[in-house]
Design a protein around this motif. Structure first.
Motif, PDB file in Angstrom:
ATOM      1  N   TYR A   5       0.831  -1.209   0.000  1.00  0.00           N
ATOM      2  CA  TYR A   5       0.000   0.000   0.000  1.00  0.00           C
ATOM      3  C   TYR A   5       0.861   1.253   0.000  1.00  0.00           C
ATOM      4  O   TYR A   5       0.553   2.234  -0.670  1.00  0.00           O
ATOM      5  N   MET A   6       1.958   1.208   0.752  1.00  0.00           N
ATOM      6  CA  MET A   6       2.832   2.377   0.824  1.00  0.00           C
ATOM      7  C   MET A   6       3.462   2.666  -0.534  1.00  0.00           C
ATOM      8  O   MET A   6       3.522   3.834  -0.976  1.00  0.00           O
ATOM      9  N   ASN A   7       3.939   1.630  -1.192  1.00  0.00           N
ATOM     10  CA  ASN A   7       4.542   1.811  -2.518  1.00  0.00           C
ATOM     11  C   ASN A   7       3.531   2.397  -3.499  1.00  0.00           C
ATOM     12  O   ASN A   7       3.867   3.282  -4.300  1.00  0.00           O
ATOM     13  N   LYS A   8       2.308   1.910  -3.439  1.00  0.00           N
ATOM     14  CA  LYS A   8       1.264   2.397  -4.333  1.00  0.00           C
ATOM     15  C   LYS A   8       0.953   3.862  -4.074  1.00  0.00           C
ATOM     16  O   LYS A   8       0.853   4.679  -5.009  1.00  0.00           O
ATOM     17  N   LEU A   9       0.825   4.211  -2.802  1.00  0.00           N
ATOM     18  CA  LEU A   9       0.490   5.591  -2.453  1.00  0.00           C
ATOM     19  C   LEU A   9       1.640   6.536  -2.793  1.00  0.00           C
ATOM     20  O   LEU A   9       1.421   7.629  -3.331  1.00  0.00           O
ATOM     21  N   CYS A  10       2.868   6.114  -2.505  1.00  0.00           N
ATOM     22  CA  CYS A  10       4.034   6.942  -2.819  1.00  0.00           C
ATOM     23  C   CYS A  10       4.176   7.138  -4.337  1.00  0.00           C
ATOM     24  O   CYS A  10       4.489   8.238  -4.811  1.00  0.00           O
ATOM     25  N   GLU A  11       3.963   6.071  -5.076  1.00  0.00           N
ATOM     26  CA  GLU A  11       4.042   6.144  -6.533  1.00  0.00           C
ATOM     27  C   GLU A  11       3.004   7.132  -7.084  1.00  0.00           C
ATOM     28  O   GLU A  11       3.302   7.951  -7.963  1.00  0.00           O
ATOM     29  N   MET A  12       1.812   7.075  -6.531  1.00  0.00           N
ATOM     30  CA  MET A  12       0.745   7.963  -6.982  1.00  0.00           C
ATOM     31  C   MET A  12       1.060   9.422  -6.641  1.00  0.00           C
ATOM     32  O   MET A  12       0.836  10.332  -7.452  1.00  0.00           O
ATOM     33  N   LEU A  13       1.596   9.659  -5.436  1.00  0.00           N
ATOM     34  CA  LEU A  13       1.946  11.024  -5.043  1.00  0.00           C
ATOM     35  C   LEU A  13       3.056  11.594  -5.921  1.00  0.00           C
ATOM     36  O   LEU A  13       3.089  12.790  -6.216  1.00  0.00           O
ATOM     37  N   GLU A  14       3.973  10.728  -6.347  1.00  0.00           N
ATOM     38  CA  GLU A  14       5.080  11.177  -7.203  1.00  0.00           C
ATOM     39  C   GLU A  14       4.619  11.485  -8.626  1.00  0.00           C
ATOM     40  O   GLU A  14       5.084  12.434  -9.246  1.00  0.00           O
ATOM     41  N   THR A  15       3.693  10.696  -9.138  1.00  0.00           N
ATOM     42  CA  THR A  15       3.255  10.878 -10.530  1.00  0.00           C
ATOM     43  C   THR A  15       2.112  11.888 -10.661  1.00  0.00           C
ATOM     44  O   THR A  15       2.124  12.732 -11.560  1.00  0.00           O
ATOM     45  N   SER A  16       1.144  11.811  -9.748  1.00  0.00           N
ATOM     46  CA  SER A  16      -0.026  12.691  -9.850  1.00  0.00           C
ATOM     47  C   SER A  16      -0.024  13.835  -8.849  1.00  0.00           C
ATOM     48  O   SER A  16      -0.870  14.729  -8.916  1.00  0.00           O
ATOM     49  N   GLY A  17       0.894  13.791  -7.895  1.00  0.00           N
ATOM     50  CA  GLY A  17       0.920  14.820  -6.863  1.00  0.00           C
ATOM     51  C   GLY A  17      -0.245  14.657  -5.905  1.00  0.00           C
ATOM     52  O   GLY A  17      -0.752  13.550  -5.703  1.00  0.00           O
ATOM     53  N   VAL A  18      -0.677  15.764  -5.342  1.00  0.00           N
ATOM     54  CA  VAL A  18      -1.738  15.709  -4.333  1.00  0.00           C
ATOM     55  C   VAL A  18      -3.105  16.027  -4.936  1.00  0.00           C
ATOM     56  O   VAL A  18      -4.085  16.195  -4.217  1.00  0.00           O
ATOM     57  N   GLU A  19      -3.164  16.127  -6.251  1.00  0.00           N
ATOM     58  CA  GLU A  19      -4.413  16.514  -6.901  1.00  0.00           C
ATOM     59  C   GLU A  19      -5.425  15.364  -6.902  1.00  0.00           C
ATOM     60  O   GLU A  19      -5.126  14.241  -6.518  1.00  0.00           O
ATOM     61  N   LYS A  20      -6.616  15.674  -7.388  1.00  0.00           N
ATOM     62  CA  LYS A  20      -7.687  14.680  -7.466  1.00  0.00           C
ATOM     63  C   LYS A  20      -7.250  13.532  -8.372  1.00  0.00           C
ATOM     64  O   LYS A  20      -6.692  13.758  -9.443  1.00  0.00           O
ATOM     65  N   ILE A  21      -7.524  12.315  -7.949  1.00  0.00           N
ATOM     66  CA  ILE A  21      -7.076  11.142  -8.691  1.00  0.00           C
ATOM     67  C   ILE A  21      -8.001  10.856  -9.881  1.00  0.00           C
ATOM     68  O   ILE A  21      -9.133  11.334  -9.938  1.00  0.00           O
ATOM     69  N   SER A  22      -7.497  10.040 -10.797  1.00  0.00           N
ATOM     70  CA  SER A  22      -8.274   9.664 -11.985  1.00  0.00           C
ATOM     71  C   SER A  22      -9.358   8.655 -11.610  1.00  0.00           C
ATOM     72  O   SER A  22      -9.339   8.077 -10.524  1.00  0.00           O
ATOM     73  N   GLN A  23     -10.288   8.444 -12.532  1.00  0.00           N
ATOM     74  CA  GLN A  23     -11.348   7.460 -12.296  1.00  0.00           C
ATOM     75  C   GLN A  23     -10.787   6.058 -12.064  1.00  0.00           C
ATOM     76  O   GLN A  23     -11.284   5.306 -11.229  1.00  0.00           O
ATOM     77  N   LYS A  24      -9.742   5.734 -12.826  1.00  0.00           N
ATOM     78  CA  LYS A  24      -9.119   4.429 -12.680  1.00  0.00           C
ATOM     79  C   LYS A  24      -8.546   4.256 -11.275  1.00  0.00           C
ATOM     80  O   LYS A  24      -8.726   3.211 -10.629  1.00  0.00           O
ATOM     81  N   GLU A  25      -7.827   5.275 -10.800  1.00  0.00           N
ATOM     82  CA  GLU A  25      -7.239   5.208  -9.456  1.00  0.00           C
ATOM     83  C   GLU A  25      -8.330   5.195  -8.388  1.00  0.00           C
ATOM     84  O   GLU A  25      -8.211   4.512  -7.361  1.00  0.00           O
ATOM     85  N   GLU A  26      -9.396   5.931  -8.643  1.00  0.00           N
ATOM     86  CA  GLU A  26     -10.493   5.971  -7.671  1.00  0.00           C
ATOM     87  C   GLU A  26     -11.132   4.597  -7.534  1.00  0.00           C
ATOM     88  O   GLU A  26     -11.471   4.166  -6.414  1.00  0.00           O
ATOM     89  N   LYS A  27     -11.291   3.906  -8.638  1.00  0.00           N
ATOM     90  CA  LYS A  27     -11.843   2.555  -8.602  1.00  0.00           C
ATOM     91  C   LYS A  27     -10.929   1.617  -7.815  1.00  0.00           C
ATOM     92  O   LYS A  27     -11.393   0.768  -7.053  1.00  0.00           O
ATOM     93  N   PHE A  28      -9.612   1.798  -8.023  1.00  0.00           N
ATOM     94  CA  PHE A  28      -8.642   0.956  -7.310  1.00  0.00           C
ATOM     95  C   PHE A  28      -8.776   1.158  -5.799  1.00  0.00           C
ATOM     96  O   PHE A  28      -8.904   0.192  -5.025  1.00  0.00           O
ATOM     97  N   TRP A  29      -8.770   2.428  -5.349  1.00  0.00           N
ATOM     98  CA  TRP A  29      -8.833   2.707  -3.921  1.00  0.00           C
ATOM     99  C   TRP A  29     -10.201   2.367  -3.340  1.00  0.00           C
ATOM    100  O   TRP A  29     -10.299   1.920  -2.193  1.00  0.00           O
ATOM    101  N   THR A  30     -11.234   2.550  -4.114  1.00  0.00           N
ATOM    102  CA  THR A  30     -12.568   2.185  -3.631  1.00  0.00           C
ATOM    103  C   THR A  30     -12.644   0.690  -3.364  1.00  0.00           C
ATOM    104  O   THR A  30     -13.190   0.246  -2.336  1.00  0.00           O
ATOM    105  N   ARG A  31     -12.077  -0.082  -4.277  1.00  0.00           N
ATOM    106  CA  ARG A  31     -12.081  -1.540  -4.123  1.00  0.00           C
ATOM    107  C   ARG A  31     -11.261  -1.972  -2.916  1.00  0.00           C
ATOM    108  O   ARG A  31     -11.676  -2.827  -2.133  1.00  0.00           O
ATOM    109  N   LYS A  32     -10.097  -1.365  -2.750  1.00  0.00           N
ATOM    110  CA  LYS A  32      -9.200  -1.752  -1.656  1.00  0.00           C
ATOM    111  C   LYS A  32      -9.721  -1.298  -0.295  1.00  0.00           C
ATOM    112  O   LYS A  32      -9.624  -2.031   0.700  1.00  0.00           O
TER     113      LYS A  32
END
Length: 331
Positions: A5-32
């Motif tokens: 989970y940490m690797n996933k969150l860190c990777e997302m913060l590095e690529t997308s920053g702190v902005e609103k996530i994409s629909q794909k990422e939202e589906k991932f986090w909603t599922r998890k």
């Protein structure tokens, strides 16, 4: 799993920053995060990242993705008690309750305070305290009063003290709504007032003088006047010590303790009479306060001149104790 989970969150913060996530990422986090085990893992990751100095980024990311957490919260509100309590804890930890009477998270937490589970109620209240909006806390206690739910009195007072907005403003708002609350919560609120503000002396004196009010409520007010000296309450406290009734001895006993905050001849006269009371608690507390207000020479004279054997014994016992505690303080 925490590492994953940490690797996933860190990777997302590095690529997308702190902005609103994409629909794909939202589906991932909603599922998890739709499973309590995933939500617990996520919170562990967040705490580890915050410990590493990434607290600001994490909080910005969560704020920018409130929609994701609101969807999750809506789903959790339909689950079992402990899972609802867990979601309320997450909302509290990340200050998701925002301003405005219609804030969606606040509305959910206001609904949750009426739950039969004390864990749900407590976590929901703390989520509202963390939001720092007095109107949400006021509404929550309206609901509790209306539903005749008596949440733990200690938890209520401790919780109000944790309020992360303007506590003086919260206290004023609680007073404005005073008549809407049950006596049970009024007592909790007076205890809260005592911890934070001396601005309620005039108003609480009216509560104290009204003999129709609940005994425990009036006793809570006497404790308030022990901490916050108010000259207009002085005479009344003295009278409670001097003119006590058998059924109301608690008022006299507690007033005797409160009078330690009111030095003067009037107080000493009242406490001397309290030392001669038939009630042991009144004698004990009167002698204790008296010992804090007079010097060593006065103590000796009082004991020597006292004709009441029980008062003499109590004075000798308590005066010795107050002198020893004074000596300890000097040392």
């Amino acid at each position: 799993m925490v590492r994953k989970y940490m690797n996933k969150l860190c990777e997302m913060l590095e690529t997308s920053g702190v902005e609103k996530i994409s629909q794909k990422e939202e589906k991932f986090w909603t599922r998890k995060l739709s499973k309590s085990s995933g939500l617990i893992l996520f919170q562990q990751v967040v705490e580890e990242l915050e410990a590493k100095g990434k607290q600001e980024d994490i909080e910005k990311w969560i704020r920018n993705n409130r929609d994701l957490f609101y969807k999750l919260s809506s789903a959790y509100m339909k689950k079992r008690g402990m899972e609802k309590a867990l979601m309320a804890y997450i909302i509290e930890q990340h200050h998701l309750c925002g301003p405005g009477a219609r804030d969606p998270f606040a509305l959910q937490m206001e609904w949750l305070v009426s739950d039969h589970s004390i864990y749900c109620r407590e976590n929901a209240l703390y989520a509202l305290y963390a939001g720092g909006q007095p109107e949400h806390v006021i509404k929550a206690y309206h609901i509790l009063t209306r539903m005749r739910i008596e949440h733990s009195s200690k938890m209520v007072t401790d919780g109000l003290l944790s309020f992360q907005g303007d506590r003086e403003l919260l206290a004023e708002e609680l007073w404005k709504n005073w008549t809407h609350y049950s006596t049970y919560y009024k007592i909790c609120f007076v205890n809260f007032f005592r911890m934070i503000s001396g601005n309620f002396t005039e108003r609480l004196l009216i509560v104290l003088k009204d003999e129709e009010n609940d005994r425990e409520l009036r006793l809570a007010v006497i404790r308030y006047f022990r901490k916050y000296k108010y000259d207009k309450a002085w005479e009344y406290l003295c009278c409670l010590v001097e003119e006590w009734r058998e059924s109301d001895w608690e008022y006299a006993a507690l007033s005797a303790l409160a009078l330690e905050s009111y030095p003067g001849k009037r107080t000493i006269d009242a406490l001397k009479k309290g030392c001669e009371s038939r009630n042991w608690y009144i004698r004990y507390n009167s002698a204790q306060s008296l010992g804090k207000l007079i010097d060593h020479e006065q103590k000796g004279k009082l004991i020597q001149n006292e004709k009441d054997i029980y008062a003499k014994e109590m004075m000798a016992y308590k005066f010795m104790g107050t002198e020893e505690s004074t000596d300890d303080g000097c040392d």
